[in-house]
Write an enzyme that holds these catalytic residues in place. Structure first.
Site, PDB file in Angstrom:
ATOM      1  N   CYS A  20      38.544  18.057   1.304  1.00  0.00           N
ATOM      2  CA  CYS A  20      37.131  17.978   1.707  1.00  0.00           C
ATOM      3  C   CYS A  20      36.745  16.675   2.407  1.00  0.00           C
ATOM      4  O   CYS A  20      36.371  16.691   3.572  1.00  0.00           O
ATOM      5  CB  CYS A  20      36.249  18.191   0.480  1.00  0.00           C
ATOM      6  SG  CYS A  20      36.437  19.843  -0.198  1.00  0.00           S
TER       7      CYS A  20
HETATM    8  N1  LIG Z   1      39.390  22.365  -2.795  1.00  0.00           N
HETATM    9  C1  LIG Z   1      38.147  22.050  -3.056  1.00  0.00           C
HETATM   10  O1  LIG Z   1      37.867  21.315  -3.987  1.00  0.00           O
HETATM   11  C2  LIG Z   1      37.005  22.625  -2.218  1.00  0.00           C
HETATM   12  C3  LIG Z   1      35.693  22.438  -2.677  1.00  0.00           C
HETATM   13  C4  LIG Z   1      34.650  22.979  -1.942  1.00  0.00           C
HETATM   14  C5  LIG Z   1      34.902  23.660  -0.762  1.00  0.00           C
HETATM   15  N2  LIG Z   1      36.192  23.806  -0.315  1.00  0.00           N
HETATM   16  C6  LIG Z   1      36.397  24.560   0.921  1.00  0.00           C
HETATM   17  O2  LIG Z   1      36.857  25.881   0.590  1.00  0.00           O
HETATM   18  C7  LIG Z   1      37.810  26.340   1.543  1.00  0.00           C
HETATM   19  C8  LIG Z   1      39.121  26.686   0.867  1.00  0.00           C
HETATM   20  O3  LIG Z   1      39.648  25.508   0.287  1.00  0.00           O
HETATM   21  P1  LIG Z   1      40.848  25.544  -0.745  1.00  0.00           P
HETATM   22  O4  LIG Z   1      40.971  24.159  -1.271  1.00  0.00           O
HETATM   23  O5  LIG Z   1      40.668  26.669  -1.701  1.00  0.00           O
HETATM   24  O6  LIG Z   1      42.066  25.881   0.258  1.00  0.00           O
HETATM   25  P2  LIG Z   1      43.561  26.314  -0.130  1.00  0.00           P
HETATM   26  O7  LIG Z   1      44.392  25.866   1.005  1.00  0.00           O
HETATM   27  O8  LIG Z   1      43.897  25.890  -1.521  1.00  0.00           O
HETATM   28  O9  LIG Z   1      43.490  27.906  -0.153  1.00  0.00           O
HETATM   29  C9  LIG Z   1      43.319  28.679   0.981  1.00  0.00           C
HETATM   30  C10 LIG Z   1      44.230  29.887   0.838  1.00  0.00           C
HETATM   31  O10 LIG Z   1      43.894  30.780   1.878  1.00  0.00           O
HETATM   32  C11 LIG Z   1      45.086  31.437   2.270  1.00  0.00           C
HETATM   33  N3  LIG Z   1      44.859  32.023   3.599  1.00  0.00           N
HETATM   34  C12 LIG Z   1      44.652  31.404   4.782  1.00  0.00           C
HETATM   35  N4  LIG Z   1      44.404  32.300   5.761  1.00  0.00           N
HETATM   36  C13 LIG Z   1      44.460  33.518   5.186  1.00  0.00           C
HETATM   37  C14 LIG Z   1      44.276  34.827   5.650  1.00  0.00           C
HETATM   38  N5  LIG Z   1      43.965  35.079   6.921  1.00  0.00           N
HETATM   39  N6  LIG Z   1      44.436  35.833   4.784  1.00  0.00           N
HETATM   40  C15 LIG Z   1      44.726  35.603   3.493  1.00  0.00           C
HETATM   41  N7  LIG Z   1      44.890  34.381   2.979  1.00  0.00           N
HETATM   42  C16 LIG Z   1      44.758  33.340   3.812  1.00  0.00           C
HETATM   43  C17 LIG Z   1      46.133  30.362   2.224  1.00  0.00           C
HETATM   44  O11 LIG Z   1      47.436  30.894   2.125  1.00  0.00           O
HETATM   45  C18 LIG Z   1      45.712  29.575   0.992  1.00  0.00           C
HETATM   46  O12 LIG Z   1      46.393  29.996  -0.180  1.00  0.00           O
HETATM   47  C19 LIG Z   1      37.914  25.230   2.589  1.00  0.00           C
HETATM   48  O13 LIG Z   1      37.018  25.495   3.629  1.00  0.00           O
HETATM   49  C20 LIG Z   1      37.461  23.994   1.808  1.00  0.00           C
HETATM   50  O14 LIG Z   1      36.931  23.011   2.664  1.00  0.00           O
HETATM   51  C21 LIG Z   1      37.249  23.313  -1.034  1.00  0.00           C
END
Ligand SMILES: NC(=O)c1ccc[n+]([C@@H]2O[C@H](COP(=O)([O-])OP(=O)(O)OC[C@H]3O[C@@H](n4cnc5c(N)ncnc54)[C@H](O)[C@@H]3O)[C@@H](O)[C@H]2O)c1
Length: 421
Positions: free
Chosen positions: A261
């Protein structure tokens, strides 16, 4: 009311959401391209701290959670959540993962279904990117034909006080019916939803939250560097300032910012401002500069500390405590600890690392030796570097057995062998 739900992306955001929705009685298909993650889930194994193995196994065995990496297994849905990563590519927002998720969902979109974007995006993405693309691919209009909204995720991995259910959830929709549908879905498993007028307000709110944190961390890092040169204990000064009951919120110095983030989201905002208005977002640029230079500052301080002890980094044995970007998580994405460790290797140090949360062996260079924090390890190190202040480390033993500690997290009290960043 129970719905057929698809969660696209089972990461730090998507997995806790999928499990909570399943526990609330929805039937959730979790779709992720990462076959390794899906295999682990099917074996009842979690890779996210906030979700236990037992919850995954229970949700799968009662048939409410079906993880899959096979697109053909996805059917129609009542509600779909997009929780895929939104990184930067060449310094600009990369919405390619969101786009591929939209393509999967558009093929299964039925009238009156609801699509919710949870990934962090720049203001305007839901209405100007997701909506038109879904419409083009499905032939259905967002608003009249199907519901579309944005609800930012505020999850703070490892936070024991606030979780997905207890943290108020911002909800928005492209029209009144969409807002009602988005809100009803989250009301089925979070304690409080907070409706806002448009998706752009919710998108900007998320970026304000993260930019606020990013800028304040940079401010405190810069104050910390000056305070060290002035010979003032910045940690004591922050504690003192924190006694003011209003108008102040403490942030503490550290080795830099990491995770998915803070290093990324403010750039989504500055990119949007520059792209649309042609103006620079100077606060974000300055905060990036300061936070990016922190790993280098840690190396300078360590080098100076060793120098005082008539040692140099080259050839010294350095024990680094922590690789994750913050306490209580095993997430090493863009972790400043890894930048510091890389820098130490380049300078010729023998680096040993302890991190009980990081399981992936790929996180660090093969020259780095993974160890447990024992009295012998501590005593054998020329320098101990606290990079991530996990609660699992025994800080009393660290203070007692180490010859020299540079504590980048303010966990110890400064003394003859202990320096705070
Ligand atoms: N990690 C945090 O603490 C947090 C907090 C708030 C918001 N966010 C936001 O949430 C979103 C996700 O973050 P995250 O940390 O969970 O990411 P992450 O990388 O842990 O998970 C994303 C997942 O999506 C999968 N993926 C990507 N494209 C895909 C598709 N087309 N079909 C199916 N699966 C697909 C990936 O393989 C991955 O496992 C981001 O935009 C991030 O900025 C994250």
């Amino acid at each position: 009311m129970s719905s057929d739900v698809i969660v696209v992306g089972l990461g730090y955001v998507g997995l806790p959401l999928a499990i909570l929705a399943a526990e609330a009685g929805h039937t959730v298909t979790g779709y992720d391209l990462d076959t390794g993650r899906v295999k682990r889930l099917l074996a009842g194994e979690s890779y996210v701290e906030d979700v236990t193995d037992a919850r995954i196994a229970a949700a799968i065995s009662c048939g409410r959670f079906n993880p899959t990496a096979t697109e053909a297994e996805l059917g129609a849905f009542d509600v779909a959540i997009i929780a895929v990563q939104t990184p930067l590519r060449d310094g600009a927002p990369d919405l390619s993962y969101v786009e591929s998720a939209i393509r999967v969902l558009a093929a299964r979109l039925r009238p009156d279904a609801t699509v919710i974007l949870e990934s962090t995006v720049y203001p305007g993405t839901t209405e100007e990117f997701a909506g038109p693309l879904l419409a083009e691919l499905s032939g259905l209009r967002p608003g009249p034909d199907f519901r579309l909204g944005f609800s930012p995720e505020r999850i703070d991995p490892g936070n024991r006080s606030w979780n997905l259910a207890s943290t108020p959830k911002l909800v928005s929709g492209v029209d009144g019916k969409s807002l009602t549908a988005v809100r009803a879905f989250y009301d089925s498993f979070v304690q409080r939803t907070v409706p806002v007028a448009t998706p752009k307000v919710a998108e900007l709110a998320k970026l304000i939250e993260n930019t606020f944190r990013h800028v304040n961390i940079a401010l405190t890092n810069e104050i910390g560097m000056f305070a060290a040169e002035l010979g003032i204990d910045v940690w004591a000064a922050i504690d003192a300032a924190s006694t003011k009951p209003f108008g102040f919120m403490p942030f503490v110095p550290g080795p830099g910012v990491g995770g998915h983030c803070l290093p990324v989201d403010p750039v989504y905002l500055s990119w949007r401002v520059h792209r649309t208005l042609g103006k620079r977002f100077r606060f974000v640029e300055l905060a990036n500069d300061i936070n990016d230079q922190m790993p280098q500052y840690v190396l300078q301080r360590l080098s100076a500390g060793l120098n005082t002890r008539r040692k140099c980094v080259n050839g010294s044995r350095v024990l680094a405590l922590g690789m994750a970007y913050k306490r209580g998580t095993g997430d090493t994405r863009q972790s400043p600890a890894l930048s510091v460790i890389d820098g130490l290797l380049r300078m010729g140090a023998q680096v040993r690392v302890a991190d009980p949360h990081v399981v992936e062996e790929t996180s660090v260079d093969h020259q780095v030796v993974r160890v447990d924090v024992t009295a012998t390890e501590l005593a054998a190190a020329d320098a101990v570097l606290i990079l991530t202040d996990h609660d699992e480390f025994d800080y009393q033993v660290v203070a007692e057995k180490s010859g020299y500690v540079l504590d980048c997290r303010g966990r110890l009290t400064a003394g003859s062998v202990i320096e705070l960043l």
